[in-house]
Design a protein around this motif. Sequence first.
Motif, PDB file in Angstrom:
ATOM      1  N   MET A 163       0.840  -1.174   0.000  1.00 21.35           N
ATOM      2  CA  MET A 163       0.000   0.000   0.000  1.00 21.35           C
ATOM      3  C   MET A 163       0.887   1.240   0.000  1.00 21.35           C
ATOM      4  N   LEU A 164       0.363   2.284  -0.553  1.00 20.61           N
ATOM      5  CA  LEU A 164       1.055   3.563  -0.533  1.00 20.61           C
ATOM      6  C   LEU A 164       0.615   4.312   0.715  1.00 20.61           C
ATOM      7  N   VAL A 165       1.577   4.824   1.461  1.00 14.73           N
ATOM      8  CA  VAL A 165       1.303   5.594   2.668  1.00 14.73           C
ATOM      9  C   VAL A 165       1.914   6.973   2.489  1.00 14.73           C
ATOM     10  N   ILE A 166       1.127   7.993   2.747  1.00  9.74           N
ATOM     11  CA  ILE A 166       1.609   9.375   2.733  1.00  9.74           C
ATOM     12  C   ILE A 166       1.792   9.791   4.185  1.00  9.74           C
ATOM     13  N   VAL A 167       3.005  10.212   4.533  1.00 10.03           N
ATOM     14  CA  VAL A 167       3.318  10.661   5.891  1.00 10.03           C
ATOM     15  C   VAL A 167       3.524  12.170   5.833  1.00 10.03           C
ATOM     16  N   CYS A 168       2.744  12.895   6.625  1.00  4.41           N
ATOM     17  CA  CYS A 168       2.862  14.356   6.723  1.00  4.41           C
ATOM     18  C   CYS A 168       3.078  14.705   8.189  1.00  4.41           C
ATOM     19  N   TYR A 169       3.991  15.605   8.444  1.00  2.00           N
ATOM     20  CA  TYR A 169       4.228  15.979   9.832  1.00  2.00           C
ATOM     21  C   TYR A 169       4.563  17.454   9.935  1.00  2.00           C
ATOM     22  N   ASP A 170       4.269  17.984  11.112  1.00  2.00           N
ATOM     23  CA  ASP A 170       4.608  19.358  11.453  1.00  2.00           C
ATOM     24  C   ASP A 170       5.124  19.315  12.885  1.00  2.00           C
ATOM     25  N   VAL A 171       6.420  19.477  13.040  1.00  5.35           N
ATOM     26  CA  VAL A 171       7.057  19.387  14.350  1.00  5.35           C
ATOM     27  C   VAL A 171       7.432  20.797  14.803  1.00  5.35           C
ATOM     28  N   SER A 172       7.053  21.129  16.016  1.00  9.63           N
ATOM     29  CA  SER A 172       7.373  22.436  16.571  1.00  9.63           C
ATOM     30  C   SER A 172       8.887  22.558  16.736  1.00  9.63           C
ATOM     31  N   THR A 173       9.482  23.577  16.125  1.00 11.05           N
ATOM     32  CA  THR A 173      10.942  23.745  16.181  1.00 11.05           C
ATOM     33  C   THR A 173      11.359  24.997  16.964  1.00 11.05           C
ATOM     34  N   GLU A 174      10.482  25.485  17.811  1.00 11.12           N
ATOM     35  CA  GLU A 174      10.804  26.673  18.593  1.00 11.12           C
ATOM     36  C   GLU A 174      11.911  26.397  19.619  1.00 11.12           C
ATOM     37  N   ALA A 175      11.965  25.176  20.126  1.00 12.26           N
ATOM     38  CA  ALA A 175      12.991  24.804  21.108  1.00 12.26           C
ATOM     39  C   ALA A 175      13.980  23.839  20.472  1.00 12.26           C
ATOM     40  N   LYS A 176      15.126  23.707  21.102  1.00 15.44           N
ATOM     41  CA  LYS A 176      16.164  22.805  20.601  1.00 15.44           C
ATOM     42  C   LYS A 176      15.662  21.360  20.548  1.00 15.44           C
ATOM     43  N   ALA A 177      14.874  20.957  21.534  1.00 15.06           N
ATOM     44  CA  ALA A 177      14.322  19.595  21.561  1.00 15.06           C
ATOM     45  C   ALA A 177      13.418  19.356  20.348  1.00 15.06           C
ATOM     46  N   GLY A 178      12.685  20.370  19.927  1.00 15.39           N
ATOM     47  CA  GLY A 178      11.820  20.242  18.752  1.00 15.39           C
ATOM     48  C   GLY A 178      12.624  20.059  17.475  1.00 15.39           C
ATOM     49  N   ARG A 179      13.731  20.767  17.360  1.00 16.46           N
ATOM     50  CA  ARG A 179      14.590  20.613  16.180  1.00 16.46           C
ATOM     51  C   ARG A 179      15.189  19.205  16.122  1.00 16.46           C
ATOM     52  N   ARG A 180      15.522  18.653  17.289  1.00 15.86           N
ATOM     53  CA  ARG A 180      16.013  17.262  17.334  1.00 15.86           C
ATOM     54  C   ARG A 180      14.907  16.292  16.924  1.00 15.86           C
ATOM     55  N   ARG A 181      13.683  16.517  17.425  1.00 13.14           N
ATOM     56  CA  ARG A 181      12.553  15.656  17.049  1.00 13.14           C
ATOM     57  C   ARG A 181      12.323  15.710  15.547  1.00 13.14           C
ATOM     58  N   LEU A 182      12.406  16.900  14.973  1.00 12.69           N
ATOM     59  CA  LEU A 182      12.199  17.057  13.534  1.00 12.69           C
ATOM     60  C   LEU A 182      13.208  16.217  12.757  1.00 12.69           C
ATOM     61  N   ARG A 183      14.474  16.264  13.135  1.00 12.83           N
ATOM     62  CA  ARG A 183      15.499  15.459  12.449  1.00 12.83           C
ATOM     63  C   ARG A 183      15.243  13.969  12.614  1.00 12.83           C
ATOM     64  N   ARG A 184      14.828  13.559  13.823  1.00 10.08           N
ATOM     65  CA  ARG A 184      14.574  12.135  14.058  1.00 10.08           C
ATOM     66  C   ARG A 184      13.362  11.641  13.274  1.00 10.08           C
ATOM     67  N   VAL A 185      12.309  12.437  13.199  1.00  9.85           N
ATOM     68  CA  VAL A 185      11.126  12.053  12.415  1.00  9.85           C
ATOM     69  C   VAL A 185      11.503  11.930  10.943  1.00  9.85           C
ATOM     70  N   ALA A 186      12.249  12.883  10.419  1.00 10.09           N
ATOM     71  CA  ALA A 186      12.678  12.826   9.016  1.00 10.09           C
ATOM     72  C   ALA A 186      13.541  11.591   8.770  1.00 10.09           C
ATOM     73  N   ARG A 187      14.422  11.267   9.693  1.00 15.63           N
ATOM     74  CA  ARG A 187      15.293  10.102   9.538  1.00 15.63           C
ATOM     75  C   ARG A 187      14.485   8.805   9.484  1.00 15.63           C
ATOM     76  N   VAL A 188      13.467   8.693  10.326  1.00 13.65           N
ATOM     77  CA  VAL A 188      12.602   7.511  10.300  1.00 13.65           C
ATOM     78  C   VAL A 188      11.939   7.394   8.929  1.00 13.65           C
ATOM     79  N   CYS A 189      11.415   8.497   8.424  1.00 12.35           N
ATOM     80  CA  CYS A 189      10.732   8.490   7.129  1.00 12.35           C
ATOM     81  C   CYS A 189      11.693   8.191   5.981  1.00 12.35           C
ATOM     82  N   GLU A 190      12.884   8.748   6.026  1.00 12.11           N
ATOM     83  CA  GLU A 190      13.873   8.512   4.969  1.00 12.11           C
ATOM     84  C   GLU A 190      14.268   7.040   4.890  1.00 12.11           C
TER      85      GLU A 190
END
Length: 96
Positions: free
Chosen positions: A1-28
């Motif tokens: 099946m085709l799955v579309i993954v969309c995300y919006d991670v809050s990057t206001e704090a340093k922890a959010g920027r880390r979460r954003l990179r980790r989410v992208a890495r999982v998807c990649e």
Amino acid sequence: MLVIVCYDVSTEAKAGRRRLRRVARVCEGVGQRVQKSVFECQVDLAEFEALERALLAEIDAAQDCLRLYRLPETRGYAVREYGTFKSTDFEGPLVV
């Protein structure tokens, strides 16, 4: 099946920027990026469930947004592309 993954991670704090990179890495590791926070993943049901668990482990549900769209092949789907990005046809012949 085709799955579309969309995300919006809050990057206001340093922890959010880390979460954003980790989410992208999982998807990649599973699919191909089609926009900055949108991935197309060709997976079976077990891979979908593993992807969902991995993504839920990375996001903060109080601050972030994650959407997974399952497009089962039994219903059929069509993707229309415009612009410079051309996706990989995982169902087509592999040319090396």
